[in-house]
Design an enzyme around this catalytic site. Structure first.
Site, short mmCIF file in Angstrom:
data_model
loop_
_atom_site.label_atom_id
_atom_site.label_comp_id
_atom_site.label_asym_id
_atom_site.label_seq_id
_atom_site.Cartn_x
_atom_site.Cartn_y
_atom_site.Cartn_z
N THR A 15 0.90 -1.15 0.00
CA THR A 15 0.00 0.00 0.00
C THR A 15 0.93 1.20 0.00
O THR A 15 2.03 1.13 0.59
CB THR A 15 -0.93 0.04 1.23
N HIS A 16 0.54 2.27 -0.68
CA HIS A 16 1.42 3.44 -0.86
C HIS A 16 2.74 3.06 -1.52
O HIS A 16 3.75 3.73 -1.32
CB HIS A 16 1.70 4.15 0.47
N SER A 71 17.29 -2.06 -26.68
CA SER A 71 17.68 -0.66 -26.91
C SER A 71 18.67 -0.61 -28.06
O SER A 71 19.50 -1.50 -28.21
CB SER A 71 18.31 -0.12 -25.63
N LYS A 76 20.05 -3.77 -22.34
CA LYS A 76 18.65 -3.50 -21.95
C LYS A 76 17.61 -4.45 -22.53
O LYS A 76 17.75 -4.97 -23.63
CB LYS A 76 18.28 -2.07 -22.35
N GLU A 97 4.28 -0.71 -21.53
CA GLU A 97 4.31 0.76 -21.62
C GLU A 97 3.29 1.26 -22.63
O GLU A 97 2.61 2.27 -22.41
CB GLU A 97 5.69 1.23 -22.05
N GLN A 120 -20.90 13.31 -36.60
CA GLN A 120 -20.03 12.58 -37.51
C GLN A 120 -18.60 12.50 -36.96
O GLN A 120 -17.89 11.51 -37.18
CB GLN A 120 -20.05 13.32 -38.85
N1 ARG Z 1 -22.48 11.26 -42.48
C1 ARG Z 1 -23.42 11.46 -41.43
C2 ARG Z 1 -22.84 10.94 -40.10
O1 ARG Z 1 -21.87 10.29 -40.13
C3 ARG Z 1 -24.70 10.72 -41.71
C4 ARG Z 1 -25.67 11.54 -42.47
C5 ARG Z 1 -26.50 12.32 -41.58
N2 ARG Z 1 -27.49 13.13 -42.21
C6 ARG Z 1 -27.31 14.33 -42.81
N3 ARG Z 1 -28.33 14.94 -43.20
N4 ARG Z 1 -26.14 14.84 -42.99
O2 ARG Z 1 -23.34 11.23 -39.05
#
Ligand code: ARG
Length: 455
Positions: free
Chosen positions: A155-156, A277, A283, A290, A322
Site C-alpha cells: 500500500t502506498h 535498446s 537493456k 508501456e 459525424q
Molecule cells: N455522415 C453522417 C454521419 O456520419 C450521416 C448523415 C447524416 N445526415 C445528414 N443529413 N447529414 O453522421
C-alpha cells in the site's frame, strides 16, 4: 456521382467543402452494417405494402449481392461519394434502375447512420468482451501456478503484508469481470433499433419499427423518434468502458514495468515479449506494457472527446456527431492492445518475491494481532510492535531474527507461538477470512472465477 439532395440546388458544392463534409472514410467500418439495415428496411417496405413486394424483393436481392461483394472485396465504396448511404443507393440504382430510388422511402440518413453505429458498437462490444475474457483467463491460468507464491503486498507502494501472488492476479481479474458486466449492460442499451424515426419526427407511412428491430436481431426499437436520431450515449458508453478496461489493464501493465526493473526483479520478461535498446546492449524493455499504459491515456482522451461533442448539441441530429467516429475508432484500439498484453502475463520470479516479502517486516501486523488476540488492546499492541521494529531497523535485522526473550522484553504477553506466526506462510494462511489471501480461500476463488469465465 450525384448527391441524394441535388434537387434544391443549382450549383455544385465547392470541392473543398465536399472533401471536408464527406464521411466516406469514416463510413468504411459501418458499410456492411448499413447494407444490413437497408435490407431489413426494404423488406419492411414490401411487407407493409409501402412499395410493391416485387420491387422490395428486387431491392433486397441486389443489396444482398452488394453485401457479399463488399465482404469479398469485389465492390468497395467509391471515393467520390459523400457517404456510405449515398454510395450504396447510387450503386443500387445503377444496377436495378430507378426502382432502387424507392429504398429511401420512410427513412432518413439520420436514423440510418444511428443504426449503422449501433450495429458497429455491438460488434465492438463483442470484440472487447472477447479480449477482456482472454486476458482474464490468462491471469487465472497464471494464478493457478502461484497460489503458494508469496508476494509482498503493497500500500502506498510500501511493502505492507504478504499476499499470495495468485490473490494479487485475481484482484485484476475481478476488475476485468466487472468490465464484462458493464459490456453486457451496454450491449442491451445499444441493441435498440432507431429505424423508423426517419429524420427526427417519425413517419407518415405505416412503418413497422418493431419488425425491423426483430429482423436485425435487436432487442427493441426506439421509443422517441427525436431521441433515436440525436443521442449517441451508446457510443459514450462504449468509449467509457474501453477507457475503464484500459485503465484496469494499465494498472497491471504498470506493475509489469515496475516488477521487471532491476529494483524489483519480480518478473523476467520472456524474450518474445520484450524489446531492446539501440544503444544500450544490456537493456530489455517492457514496451508492450508501456504502450498499453500509453493507450489508456488515449482512451481517456477519446471519452472526453465523445462527451464534449454531445454536451452543447441541441436536439436532434447535428453534423458534429459525424466527428465522434474518430475517437470511437481510436478507443476500439484497446482491444488489440489487450490481446498482446495477455502474451506478456508470466515470467514471475517467486524467489525474488519471497526475499522481498521476508526482508520487509511484513508480518508486523501478525505480531500485533498475537497480543490483541490475548486481550491487549490493538492500539497498545500496535505501539509495542512499532517499538520493536524501530529497534530492529538500525541494526539491519528483521522480525524473524527476534528471539522470544526480545519479544517478551517488548511485552510480557508474547508466547512462543509468536515466533511461528511471523513466518510469511503462517501470515498468509491466517488470512482466511472471506475474500482473503489464505491459500484455501484463493483456491476457492480460482474455482469461482473459472466458473464465471465460462458463463
Ligand atoms: N455522415 C453522417 C454521419 O456520419 C450521416 C448523415 C447524416 N445526415 C445528414 N443529413 N447529414 O453522421
Amino acid at each position: 456521382m450525384s448527391d441524394l439532395w441535388g434537387g434544391r440546388f443549382e450549383g455544385r458544392p465547392d470541392p473543398r467543402v465536399r472533401r471536408f463534409t464527406s464521411s466516406l472514410e469514416l463510413d468504411r467500418r459501418i458499410a456492411a452494417h448499413d447494407i444490413r439495415g437497408s435490407i431489413a428496411h426494404a423488406r419492411m417496405l414490401g411487407r407493409q405494402a409501402i412499395i410493391p413486394t416485387a420491387e422490395a424483393d428486387a431491392i433486397v436481392a441486389e443489396l444482398e449481392r452488394l453485401a457479399a461483394e463488399l465482404a469479398a472485396g469485389v465492390w468497395s465504396l467509391p471515393v467520390e461519394a459523400e457517404d456510405v448511404h449515398t454510395a450504396v443507393e447510387h450503386e443500387l440504382r445503377s444496377r436495378i434502375g430507378e426502382v432502387g430510388g424507392k429504398l429511401h422511402t420512410a427513412r432518413s440518413r439520420n436514423d440510418q447512420v444511428a443504426l449503422g453505429l449501433r450495429l458497429l458498437v455491438l460488434e465492438l462490444l463483442g470484440e472487447l468482451d472477447g479480449v477482456v475474457r482472454r486476458l482474464a483467463t490468462r491471469l487465472v491460468e497464471e494464478a493457478k501456478d502461484h497460489v503458494d507464491t508469496v508476494l509482498p503486498g503493497y500500500t502506498h507502494l510500501q511493502r505492507a503484508q504478504p499476499v499470495s501472488l495468485a490473490h494479487h492476479l485475481l484482484a485484476h481479474v475481478e476488475a476485468l469481470l466487472r468490465d464484462r458486466e458493464r459490456i453486457a449492460e451496454a450491449r442491451r442499451r445499444a441493441a435498440v433499433s432507431p429505424l423508423g424515426a426517419a429524420a427526427l419526427a417519425g413517419s407518415p407511412y405505416p412503418v413497422d419499427p418493431d419488425g425491423v428491430a426483430a429482423e436485425l436481431g435487436l432487442l427493441s426499437r426506439f421509443r422517441n423518434s427525436i431521441d433515436a436520431v440525436s443521442d449517441r450515449d451508446f457510443i459514450v458508453e462504449f468509449v467509457f468502458i474501453a477507457a475503464l478496461v484500459s485503465v484496469h489493464a494499465s494498472r497491471f501493465a504498470e506493475e509489469l514495468v515496475l516488477w521487471s526493473s532491476a529494483e524489483f526483479g519480480f518478473v523476467d520478461l520472456p524474450d518474445a515479449v520484450a524489446t531492446g535498446s539501440s544503444i544500450m546492449p544490456q537493456k530489455k524493455n517492457p514496451d508492450v506494457a508501456e504502450l498499453v499504459r500509453g493507450r489508456a491515456g488515449r482512451a481517456i482522451g477519446d471519452l472526453v472527446a465523445v462527451l464534449t461533442t454531445l454536451k452543447g448539441l441541441p436536439l436532434a441530429y447535428g453534423s458534429d456527431l459525424q466527428e465522434q467516429r474518430v475517437p470511437l475508432y481510436d478507443a476500439a484500439q484497446i482491444a488489440p492492445a489487450l490481446e498482446v498484453l495477455a502474451l506478456v502475463v508470466g515470467g514471475f520470479r517467486p524467489e525474488a518475491m519471497r526475499r522481498a516479502a521476508e526482508g520487509g517486516m511484513l508480518t508486523a501486523t501478525d505480531l500485533a494481532d498475537h497480543l490483541a488476540k490475548r486481550g491487549v488492546p490493538f492500539r497498545e499492541a500496535h505501539a509495542v510492535v512499532g517499538r520493536l521494529v524501530a529497534h530492529l531497523v538500525p541494526t539491519g535485522r528483521t522480525l524473524s531474527d527476534l528471539t522470544l526473550e526480545e519479544l517478551r522484553r517488548g511485552h510480557p504477553g508474547f508466547e512462543a507461538s509468536a515466533l511461528d506466526e511471523i513466518r510469511v506462510e503462517r501470515s498468509l494462511a491466517a488470512r482466511a477470512s472471506p475474500g482473503g489471501t489464505a491459500p484455501v480461500r484463493v483456491q476457492e476463488a480460482i474455482a469461482a472465477v473459472t466458473e464465471r469465465l465460462v458463463r
